[in-house]
Design a protein around this motif. Sequence first.
Motif, PDB file in Angstrom:
ATOM      1  N   VAL A  14      -8.408   5.773   5.264  1.00 47.51           N
ATOM      2  CA  VAL A  14      -7.686   6.506   4.802  1.00 47.51           C
ATOM      3  C   VAL A  14      -6.184   6.582   5.446  1.00 47.51           C
ATOM      4  N   THR A  15      -6.030   6.229   6.194  1.00 49.51           N
ATOM      5  CA  THR A  15      -4.593   6.203   7.103  1.00 49.51           C
ATOM      6  C   THR A  15      -4.110   5.373   6.166  1.00 49.51           C
ATOM      7  N   GLU A  16      -4.668   3.827   6.437  1.00 45.89           N
ATOM      8  CA  GLU A  16      -3.491   2.976   4.997  1.00 45.89           C
ATOM      9  C   GLU A  16      -3.031   3.445   3.969  1.00 45.89           C
ATOM     10  N   ILE A  17      -4.168   4.622   2.847  1.00 42.71           N
ATOM     11  CA  ILE A  17      -3.366   5.574   1.708  1.00 42.71           C
ATOM     12  C   ILE A  17      -2.879   6.019   2.420  1.00 42.71           C
ATOM     13  N   VAL A  18      -2.932   7.312   3.000  1.00 42.32           N
ATOM     14  CA  VAL A  18      -1.707   8.128   4.073  1.00 42.32           C
ATOM     15  C   VAL A  18       0.195   7.536   4.018  1.00 42.32           C
ATOM     16  N   ARG A  19      -0.496   6.489   4.672  1.00 40.05           N
ATOM     17  CA  ARG A  19       0.778   6.416   5.062  1.00 40.05           C
ATOM     18  C   ARG A  19       1.190   5.413   3.692  1.00 40.05           C
ATOM     19  N   ILE A  77       2.711   8.909   1.941  1.00 38.65           N
ATOM     20  CA  ILE A  77       3.919   9.500   2.316  1.00 38.65           C
ATOM     21  C   ILE A  77       5.621   8.643   2.522  1.00 38.65           C
ATOM     22  N   GLN A  78       4.695   7.008   2.557  1.00 37.56           N
ATOM     23  CA  GLN A  78       6.892   6.285   2.367  1.00 37.56           C
ATOM     24  C   GLN A  78       6.688   5.833   0.764  1.00 37.56           C
ATOM     25  N   SER A  79       6.256   6.902   0.207  1.00 36.41           N
ATOM     26  CA  SER A  79       5.885   6.686  -1.221  1.00 36.41           C
ATOM     27  C   SER A  79       6.982   7.672  -1.472  1.00 36.41           C
ATOM     28  N   GLN A  92       3.237  16.443  -1.035  1.00 36.21           N
ATOM     29  CA  GLN A  92       3.315  15.848  -2.077  1.00 36.21           C
ATOM     30  C   GLN A  92       3.126  14.063  -1.877  1.00 36.21           C
ATOM     31  N   ALA A  93       2.384  13.551  -0.727  1.00 35.80           N
ATOM     32  CA  ALA A  93       1.616  12.356  -0.746  1.00 35.80           C
ATOM     33  C   ALA A  93       0.310  13.069  -0.776  1.00 35.80           C
ATOM     34  N   LEU A  94       0.064  13.895  -0.427  1.00 37.08           N
ATOM     35  CA  LEU A  94      -1.572  14.454  -0.313  1.00 37.08           C
ATOM     36  C   LEU A  94      -1.448  14.365  -1.776  1.00 37.08           C
ATOM     37  N   ARG A  95      -1.159  15.051  -2.875  1.00 36.91           N
ATOM     38  CA  ARG A  95      -1.282  15.147  -3.841  1.00 36.91           C
ATOM     39  C   ARG A  95      -1.367  13.665  -4.513  1.00 36.91           C
ATOM     40  N   ARG A  96      -0.696  13.295  -4.372  1.00 32.80           N
ATOM     41  CA  ARG A  96      -0.552  11.889  -5.142  1.00 32.80           C
ATOM     42  C   ARG A  96      -1.329  11.036  -4.441  1.00 32.80           C
ATOM     43  N   VAL A  97      -1.532  10.647  -4.119  1.00 35.11           N
ATOM     44  CA  VAL A  97      -2.930   9.839  -2.756  1.00 35.11           C
ATOM     45  C   VAL A  97      -4.282  10.037  -3.314  1.00 35.11           C
TER      46      VAL A  97
END
Lengths: 217, 256
Positions: free
Chosen positions: A103-108, A111-113, A140-145
């Motif tokens: 999940v760490t790498e997904i969240v990172r 966020i970077q996207s 926005q990032a969480l919605r995306r991932v």
Amino acid sequence: MDFEWTLFVESLPALARGAATTAELAFVSICGGLVLGLMGGLARVSGIAALNAFALFCVTLLRGVPLLVTMLFFYYGLPSLGLLLEAKTVAILALSLTNGAYVTEIVRAGIQSIDRGQMRAARSLGMGWALAMRRIVLPQALRRVLPPIGNEAITLLKNTALVSVIAIPDLLRAGTDIMTWQANTFSPFAGVALMYLMMTLPLVWLVARLESRWRVA
Amino acid sequence: MSVIAVRNLHKSYGKTPVLRGVDLAVAKGETVCVIGPSGSGKSTLLQCLNGLEPFESGEVIVAGQHIGWGRGGARIPEREMTFARRRIGIVFQQFNLFPHMSALANVMEAPVQVLKRPRAVVEAEARALLARVGLAHKADAYPADLSGGQQQRVAIARALAMQPEVMLFDEVTSALDPELVGEVLAVMRGLAKDGMTMLVVTHEMGFAREAADRVIFMDGGLVVEQGPPAEVLGRPREARTREFLGRVLRPESIEA
Ligand SMILES: Nc1ncnc2c1ncn2[C@@H]1O[C@H](COP(=O)(O)OP(=O)(O)OP(=O)(O)O)[C@@H](O)[C@H]1O
Ligand SMILES: [Mg+2]
């Protein structure tokens, strides 16, 4: 080997008890993994070199070692360091940490996207980094991932089957027990498979629901 | 009293110098337009003014706050610059509205979250600001459902909601379809007339000519020439200014 309907039905109560344990482990570990993954992802983008390096180190370790090995290491290895943990605690620890790494790498990545202009606009309105992250970038990032995080949750649920090796009476263990004294593999395992499948359905539903609810913008 | 005072500002990206000793002052209520070729450092200058980009040296004071470096060369803590940004509005070429919030929520966000002002009061002000930029009827629309010109006007309202002492504009009409440029420039003209202090980076020579109190021509990271629009745009002293104007002024806009 044939399917016996009565044996299948008779095994259900025992399987249900095992499933309850599996569900509990999965629920607690998914929550733990989300919290760890959120913290890890934020650490990765914090711009604080030491935090980023520490998070990356943990992620590399946890993703590089098989979950089963991590779990056995905690179960058999930690006592020799003087740390004696209950089997359930060990299971939750190993599952949460491994899930947290993914999940760490997904969240990172999430966020970077998000376009850098979002952070710039938020900061130029007088928001600090943390406030801008919490109010503008993270939502926005969480919605995306959400979909990949949902996938990880389902993977975790199914990975709980590994805890039977450290003597936790989970769903899989309940199935193997019945198999042993009934000498019939097919009937109880049909129940086992069915119950894993049924437990993933609420997760799939929850992710789909969150996705549609959040698709406002 | 200058709202913006910049002395000998130096900034480079890696080894490439981008600003090579910029001097600049903007007085209260003044509208100053900055023109210059692409890559001359105009955007970089604006980002330095609100402390979003660090710079090597120079004295920058905006809205009474030292940015980047204090007296005696001490680094200004990030916390102080975050505080200073409340008083410095900026609008970007790419709007950068928050896509997960309605137009109204975009405008209310900073006053509520940063200044912790009561929602009801902020909402009334935000609606008034949206009306001022001609978008009262779009309060509940999301950015994705607004045209570029409408988005940019919301972005202006969002910056104004913090009641800034100065507004910085970075080519705010460059990403717009030609027919949408006018509505955004009209809002900016209104602001200038109401006495807002503005530093406007623009390619719109017509706007610079009629709305600016002063025009600054930048090239190669330096202020090359500045003065009243009629002089800088009409009778430029420097060869580089003449060359730039010759390139950007199409025949029809010379008469305008
Ligand atoms: N983040 C960055 N990293 C490295 N170089 C940069 C960065 N941002 C800008 N530059 C360089 O700095 C110089 C000045 O850029 P800047 O964007 O300030 O110019 P500008 O005057 O705003 O140009 P334009 O009219 O095209 O917007 C350019 O050469 C650009 O390539
Ligand atoms: Mg620019």
